[in-house]
Design a protein around this motif. Structure first.
Motif, PDB file in Angstrom:
ATOM      1  N   GLU A   6      44.215  36.876  34.954  1.00  0.00           N
ATOM      2  CA  GLU A   6      44.784  35.794  35.751  1.00  0.00           C
ATOM      3  C   GLU A   6      45.338  34.696  34.870  1.00  0.00           C
ATOM      4  N   CYS A  22      48.509  37.466  38.289  1.00  0.00           N
ATOM      5  CA  CYS A  22      47.489  38.450  37.924  1.00  0.00           C
ATOM      6  C   CYS A  22      48.219  39.679  37.370  1.00  0.00           C
ATOM      7  N   TRP A  36      42.823  38.408  46.035  1.00  0.00           N
ATOM      8  CA  TRP A  36      42.276  37.200  45.418  1.00  0.00           C
ATOM      9  C   TRP A  36      41.076  36.740  46.245  1.00  0.00           C
ATOM     10  N   TYR A  93      39.501  30.873  41.074  1.00  0.00           N
ATOM     11  CA  TYR A  93      40.202  31.941  41.773  1.00  0.00           C
ATOM     12  C   TYR A  93      40.168  33.210  40.912  1.00  0.00           C
ATOM     13  N   CYS A  95      41.374  37.272  40.593  1.00  0.00           N
ATOM     14  CA  CYS A  95      42.142  38.438  40.998  1.00  0.00           C
ATOM     15  C   CYS A  95      41.183  39.612  41.028  1.00  0.00           C
TER      16      CYS A  95
END
Length: 122
Positions: A6, A22, A36, A93, A95
């Motif tokens: 990412e 990603c 995600w 966050y 991926c």
């Protein structure tokens, strides 16, 4: 080997935008369901969006209309465009990927990247 890397996180004010990227290994990109999820400190993991190998997408209610997935097939890269960001979008966050479509669509993934931090200030 499943590889997910990412990038694109950062700090932004509420109402702003960020685009997360990603980059996946070629086979993963073409054959797996990708998505995600995010996790904020002290909170449960939350699914954000998924895109299946046939291109069909799904989004969590909390991000519908604000976040959009897209793919660049030449670069084996998945993007998450995040608009109208809110402080509650602040999280790490990740991926993620899974070869099982049902798992992916229920926000369960066998593989994930190292994550990218998103901070939205009010």
């Amino acid at each position: 080997q499943v590889q997910l890397v990412e990038s694109g996180g950062g700090s932004v004010q509420a109402g702003g935008s960020l685009r997360l990227s990603c980059q996946a290994s070629k086979y993963t990109y073409k054959s797996y369901c990708l998505g995600w999820f995010r996790q904020a400190p002290g909170k449960e993991r939350e699914g954000v969006a998924t895109i299946d190998s046939d291109g069909s997408t799904s989004y969590a209610d909390s991000v519908k209309g604000r976040f959009t997935l897209s793919k660049d097939n030449a670069k084996n890269t998945l993007y998450l465009q995040m608009n109208s960001l809110k402080p509650e979008d602040t999280a790490m966050y990740y991926c993620a990927a899974d070869y099982r479509r049902s798992f992916c669509l229920s926000w369960q993934f066998s593989y994930r990247g190292q994550g990218t931090q998103v901070i939205v200030s009010s």
